[in-house]
Design a protein around this motif. Structure first.
Motif, PDB file in Angstrom:
ATOM      1  N   SER A  53       0.815  -1.209   0.000  1.00 52.26           N
ATOM      2  CA  SER A  53       0.000   0.000   0.000  1.00 52.26           C
ATOM      3  C   SER A  53       0.850   1.261   0.000  1.00 52.26           C
ATOM      4  CB  SER A  53      -0.922   0.002   1.224  1.00 52.26           C
ATOM      5  OG  SER A  53      -0.155  -0.072   2.420  1.00 52.26           O
ATOM      6  N   SER A  54       2.149   1.188   0.357  1.00 53.32           N
ATOM      7  CA  SER A  54       3.004   2.362   0.415  1.00 53.32           C
ATOM      8  C   SER A  54       3.139   3.039  -0.941  1.00 53.32           C
ATOM      9  CB  SER A  54       4.385   1.985   0.945  1.00 53.32           C
ATOM     10  OG  SER A  54       4.991   1.015   0.110  1.00 53.32           O
ATOM     11  N   ALA A  55       3.016   2.289  -2.028  1.00 57.85           N
ATOM     12  CA  ALA A  55       3.139   2.858  -3.360  1.00 57.85           C
ATOM     13  C   ALA A  55       2.066   3.895  -3.623  1.00 57.85           C
ATOM     14  CB  ALA A  55       3.073   1.758  -4.417  1.00 57.85           C
ATOM     15  N   ALA A  56       0.891   3.722  -3.034  1.00 64.42           N
ATOM     16  CA  ALA A  56      -0.218   4.635  -3.268  1.00 64.42           C
ATOM     17  C   ALA A  56       0.066   6.036  -2.742  1.00 64.42           C
ATOM     18  CB  ALA A  56      -1.485   4.084  -2.623  1.00 64.42           C
ATOM     19  N   ALA A  57       0.997   6.149  -1.806  1.00 65.57           N
ATOM     20  CA  ALA A  57       1.309   7.445  -1.218  1.00 65.57           C
ATOM     21  C   ALA A  57       2.227   8.285  -2.076  1.00 65.57           C
ATOM     22  CB  ALA A  57       1.927   7.247   0.170  1.00 65.57           C
ATOM     23  N   GLN A  85       9.671  -3.576 -21.378  1.00 65.27           N
ATOM     24  CA  GLN A  85       8.632  -4.220 -20.562  1.00 65.27           C
ATOM     25  C   GLN A  85       8.976  -5.669 -20.245  1.00 65.27           C
ATOM     26  OE1 GLN A  85       8.443  -3.649 -23.722  1.00 65.27           O
ATOM     27  NE2 GLN A  85       7.344  -5.270 -24.804  1.00 65.27           N
ATOM     28  N   SER A  86       9.966  -6.234 -20.945  1.00 67.99           N
ATOM     29  CA  SER A  86      10.377  -7.612 -20.662  1.00 67.99           C
ATOM     30  C   SER A  86      11.213  -7.707 -19.395  1.00 67.99           C
ATOM     31  CB  SER A  86      11.198  -8.164 -21.835  1.00 67.99           C
ATOM     32  OG  SER A  86      12.472  -7.523 -21.904  1.00 67.99           O
ATOM     33  N   GLY A  87      11.760  -6.568 -18.961  1.00 72.69           N
ATOM     34  CA  GLY A  87      12.647  -6.584 -17.795  1.00 72.69           C
ATOM     35  C   GLY A  87      14.029  -7.098 -18.118  1.00 72.69           C
ATOM     36  N   LYS A  88      14.308  -7.320 -19.405  1.00 71.10           N
ATOM     37  CA  LYS A  88      15.608  -7.847 -19.814  1.00 71.10           C
ATOM     38  C   LYS A  88      16.500  -6.725 -20.321  1.00 71.10           C
ATOM     39  CE  LYS A  88      13.807 -12.425 -21.020  1.00 71.10           C
ATOM     40  NZ  LYS A  88      13.668 -13.441 -22.101  1.00 71.10           N
ATOM     41  N   GLY A  89      17.768  -6.776 -19.921  1.00 73.25           N
ATOM     42  CA  GLY A  89      18.701  -5.703 -20.206  1.00 73.25           C
ATOM     43  C   GLY A  89      18.994  -4.974 -18.912  1.00 73.25           C
ATOM     44  N   PHE A  90      20.172  -4.377 -18.810  1.00 74.89           N
ATOM     45  CA  PHE A  90      20.615  -3.788 -17.553  1.00 74.89           C
ATOM     46  C   PHE A  90      19.665  -2.732 -17.017  1.00 74.89           C
ATOM     47  CE2 PHE A  90      23.082  -0.503 -15.265  1.00 74.89           C
ATOM     48  CZ  PHE A  90      23.437  -1.258 -14.162  1.00 74.89           C
ATOM     49  N   GLU A  91      19.350  -1.720 -17.822  1.00 76.97           N
ATOM     50  CA  GLU A  91      18.512  -0.640 -17.307  1.00 76.97           C
ATOM     51  C   GLU A  91      17.060  -1.071 -17.128  1.00 76.97           C
ATOM     52  OE1 GLU A  91      20.870   3.429 -18.378  1.00 76.97           O
ATOM     53  OE2 GLU A  91      19.336   2.790 -19.804  1.00 76.97           O
ATOM     54  N   ALA A  92      16.567  -1.947 -17.977  1.00 74.17           N
ATOM     55  CA  ALA A  92      15.208  -2.455 -17.783  1.00 74.17           C
ATOM     56  C   ALA A  92      15.106  -3.201 -16.461  1.00 74.17           C
ATOM     57  CB  ALA A  92      14.824  -3.370 -18.940  1.00 74.17           C
ATOM     58  N   ALA A  93      16.094  -4.025 -16.164  1.00 74.72           N
ATOM     59  CA  ALA A  93      16.094  -4.778 -14.911  1.00 74.72           C
ATOM     60  C   ALA A  93      16.228  -3.856 -13.707  1.00 74.72           C
ATOM     61  CB  ALA A  93      17.228  -5.802 -14.926  1.00 74.72           C
ATOM     62  N   VAL A  94      17.062  -2.824 -13.820  1.00 71.54           N
ATOM     63  CA  VAL A  94      17.207  -1.856 -12.718  1.00 71.54           C
ATOM     64  C   VAL A  94      15.890  -1.139 -12.474  1.00 71.54           C
ATOM     65  CG1 VAL A  94      18.285   0.328 -12.048  1.00 71.54           C
ATOM     66  CG2 VAL A  94      19.689  -1.514 -12.981  1.00 71.54           C
ATOM     67  N   ALA A  95      15.198  -0.761 -13.539  1.00 71.78           N
ATOM     68  CA  ALA A  95      13.924  -0.053 -13.387  1.00 71.78           C
ATOM     69  C   ALA A  95      12.915  -0.896 -12.627  1.00 71.78           C
ATOM     70  CB  ALA A  95      13.372   0.320 -14.760  1.00 71.78           C
ATOM     71  N   TYR A  96      12.813  -2.179 -12.961  1.00 70.75           N
ATOM     72  CA  TYR A  96      11.854  -3.036 -12.259  1.00 70.75           C
ATOM     73  C   TYR A  96      12.271  -3.302 -10.816  1.00 70.75           C
ATOM     74  CZ  TYR A  96       8.891  -3.888 -16.261  1.00 70.75           C
ATOM     75  OH  TYR A  96       8.001  -3.708 -17.288  1.00 70.75           O
ATOM     76  N   ALA A  97      13.573  -3.391 -10.582  1.00 72.20           N
ATOM     77  CA  ALA A  97      14.040  -3.596  -9.206  1.00 72.20           C
ATOM     78  C   ALA A  97      13.713  -2.378  -8.344  1.00 72.20           C
ATOM     79  CB  ALA A  97      15.542  -3.858  -9.198  1.00 72.20           C
ATOM     80  N   VAL A  98      13.883  -1.186  -8.893  1.00 69.53           N
ATOM     81  CA  VAL A  98      13.553   0.037  -8.161  1.00 69.53           C
ATOM     82  C   VAL A  98      12.049   0.143  -7.953  1.00 69.53           C
ATOM     83  CG1 VAL A  98      13.481   2.565  -8.371  1.00 69.53           C
ATOM     84  CG2 VAL A  98      15.610   1.334  -8.789  1.00 69.53           C
ATOM     85  N   ALA A  99      11.271  -0.171  -8.986  1.00 68.86           N
ATOM     86  CA  ALA A  99       9.814  -0.131  -8.865  1.00 68.86           C
ATOM     87  C   ALA A  99       9.331  -1.079  -7.767  1.00 68.86           C
ATOM     88  CB  ALA A  99       9.168  -0.493 -10.199  1.00 68.86           C
ATOM     89  N   LYS A 100       9.896  -2.266  -7.746  1.00 67.54           N
ATOM     90  CA  LYS A 100       9.524  -3.238  -6.717  1.00 67.54           C
ATOM     91  C   LYS A 100       9.869  -2.713  -5.333  1.00 67.54           C
ATOM     92  CE  LYS A 100      10.311  -8.034  -5.256  1.00 67.54           C
ATOM     93  NZ  LYS A 100      11.042  -9.293  -5.557  1.00 67.54           N
ATOM     94  N   GLN A 101      11.042  -2.094  -5.210  1.00 69.94           N
ATOM     95  CA  GLN A 101      11.474  -1.542  -3.928  1.00 69.94           C
ATOM     96  C   GLN A 101      10.520  -0.434  -3.463  1.00 69.94           C
ATOM     97  OE1 GLN A 101      14.111  -2.797  -2.206  1.00 69.94           O
ATOM     98  NE2 GLN A 101      13.579  -1.442  -0.497  1.00 69.94           N
ATOM     99  N   LEU A 102       9.972   0.293  -4.424  1.00 74.75           N
ATOM    100  CA  LEU A 102       9.024   1.364  -4.095  1.00 74.75           C
ATOM    101  C   LEU A 102       7.633   0.834  -3.780  1.00 74.75           C
ATOM    102  CD1 LEU A 102      10.013   3.971  -6.843  1.00 74.75           C
ATOM    103  CD2 LEU A 102      10.382   4.203  -4.372  1.00 74.75           C
ATOM    104  N   GLY A 103       7.401  -0.436  -4.069  1.00 75.04           N
ATOM    105  CA  GLY A 103       6.114  -1.033  -3.763  1.00 75.04           C
ATOM    106  C   GLY A 103       5.210  -1.256  -4.947  1.00 75.04           C
ATOM    107  N   TYR A 104       5.735  -1.142  -6.169  1.00 73.22           N
ATOM    108  CA  TYR A 104       4.912  -1.326  -7.364  1.00 73.22           C
ATOM    109  C   TYR A 104       5.060  -2.733  -7.919  1.00 73.22           C
ATOM    110  CZ  TYR A 104       4.214   3.709  -7.485  1.00 73.22           C
ATOM    111  OH  TYR A 104       3.854   4.997  -7.158  1.00 73.22           O
ATOM    112  N   ALA A 105       3.932  -3.296  -8.306  1.00 74.68           N
ATOM    113  CA  ALA A 105       3.953  -4.564  -9.027  1.00 74.68           C
ATOM    114  C   ALA A 105       4.396  -4.301 -10.462  1.00 74.68           C
ATOM    115  CB  ALA A 105       2.559  -5.201  -9.019  1.00 74.68           C
ATOM    116  N   ALA A 106       4.869  -5.327 -11.136  1.00 73.01           N
ATOM    117  CA  ALA A 106       5.317  -5.164 -12.517  1.00 73.01           C
ATOM    118  C   ALA A 106       4.205  -4.625 -13.403  1.00 73.01           C
ATOM    119  CB  ALA A 106       5.824  -6.496 -13.056  1.00 73.01           C
ATOM    120  N   ALA A 107       2.973  -5.048 -13.138  1.00 73.11           N
ATOM    121  CA  ALA A 107       1.838  -4.603 -13.944  1.00 73.11           C
ATOM    122  C   ALA A 107       1.557  -3.116 -13.782  1.00 73.11           C
ATOM    123  CB  ALA A 107       0.593  -5.405 -13.586  1.00 73.11           C
TER     124      ALA A 107
END
Length: 298
Positions: A53-57, A85-107
């Motif tokens: 729920s922290s992502a909503a803030a 959107q595949s999450g493959k490649g250095f920066e794509a993978a970093v973006a999803y890792a940061v998003a997850k850390q912030l509380g966002y699902a991949a979708a």
């Protein structure tokens, strides 16, 4: 950091083309974004746990979504096959890792595309964060915010297939290679200290490339992203034979955010967190060493 002519710096920083790694990278992304600078609509299919729920803030451009921008097209090894959107490649993978850390699902991660220049220009942004190898500089900080760096460029050796340097995998093997560097560059000190030889010095990277093409040297030492670019765009049968461990003084790449963005601190904290827990190191090894076959010289 390496001393480059203006033309090579602009080409390199905007396009690190690795055609050998992703032959399809020049094909525009299908269904993953709109015209440069406008919001994209497609999302990732990578598996990430449900968003807390922290992502909503967080104050994002689209409530409940995390909009990430990259270039059009985006090249490997930063983004594989121009499909972030595949999450493959250095920066794509970093973006999803940061998003997850912030509380966002991949979708909940939405991708859009921008030009390099528009991303670092002053003014409102249509994205929450943008990553396409933006070096942090004092001048750019006047127009946009930067997160904590997610990558510091290492030094590498670029050569051509058939050269003795192409098969060199150790520092000892490099002692037998004639290596060229740009004057005043970090590359000079790295070759001198780690290989134990004095490289040939040229006025610029452009001059060094000409020396390699004409056979004056057997290899060049420069930062890894520039080596990627030269191997696939400037040199015939170019190859990055390896990279140096622990080389310092390189450019620092970071997320770009709108100036004064309320997301700057949370995104920086997320980058710091994935650096601390080892996630960032694992991503770096996977996409900037193993996937592109640029091992660290032993």
């Amino acid at each position: 950091m390496p001393l480059r002519t203006h033309s090579l710096r602009i080409r390199v920083r905007r396009r690190f083309a690795i055609a050998a790694v992703a032959a399809a990278a020049v094909v525009a992304l299908t269904g993953c974004g709109t015209a440069a600078g406008s919001p994209g609509t497609s999302t990732s299919t990578a598996a990430v746990s449900a968003a807390p729920s922290s992502a909503a803030a967080l104050q994002t451009v689209t409530p409940g979504k995390f909009t990430v921008a990259t270039g059009q097209p985006a090249y490997s090894p930063w983004v594989q096959d121009d499909k972030p959107q595949s999450g493959k490649g250095f920066e794509a993978a970093v973006a999803y890792a940061v998003a997850k850390q912030l509380g966002y699902a991949a979708a909940d991660v939405v991708w859009t595309r921008t030009t390099f220049d528009s991303a670092i220009a002053p003014g409102p942004k249509t994205f929450d964060v943008n990553l396409q190898q933006f070096s942090v500089t004092p001048q750019r900080k006047k127009a946009v915010d930067f997160s904590s760096p997610y990558y510091t460029t290492d030094q590498a050796i670029v050569t051509t297939k058939g050269s003795p340097a192409a098969s060199a995998t150790t520092l000892a093997a490099l002692k037998k290679i004639t290596i060229g560097v740009a004057a005043g560059s970090t590359s000079y000190s790295v070759v001198n200290s780690q290989v134990g030889v004095q490289p040939k010095v040229f006025n610029s990277n452009d001059d060094a490339v000409l020396a390699l093409k004409s056979g004056q040297v057997q290899a060049l030492a420069l930062d890894l992203p520039t080596a990627f670019y030269l191997a696939q765009s400037e040199l015939k049968n170019g190859v990055v034979s390896g990279q140096f461990a622990g080389s310092a003084g390189g450019d620092k790449f970071a997320f770009v955010l709108q100036k004064g963005s309320p997301l700057t601190k949370p995104v920086s904290a997320a980058v710091d967190a994935i650096a601390k827990d080892g996630t960032l190191a694992a991503i770096t090894k996977q996409w900037l060493s193993t996937a592109v076959d640029a091992p660290v010289f032993k």
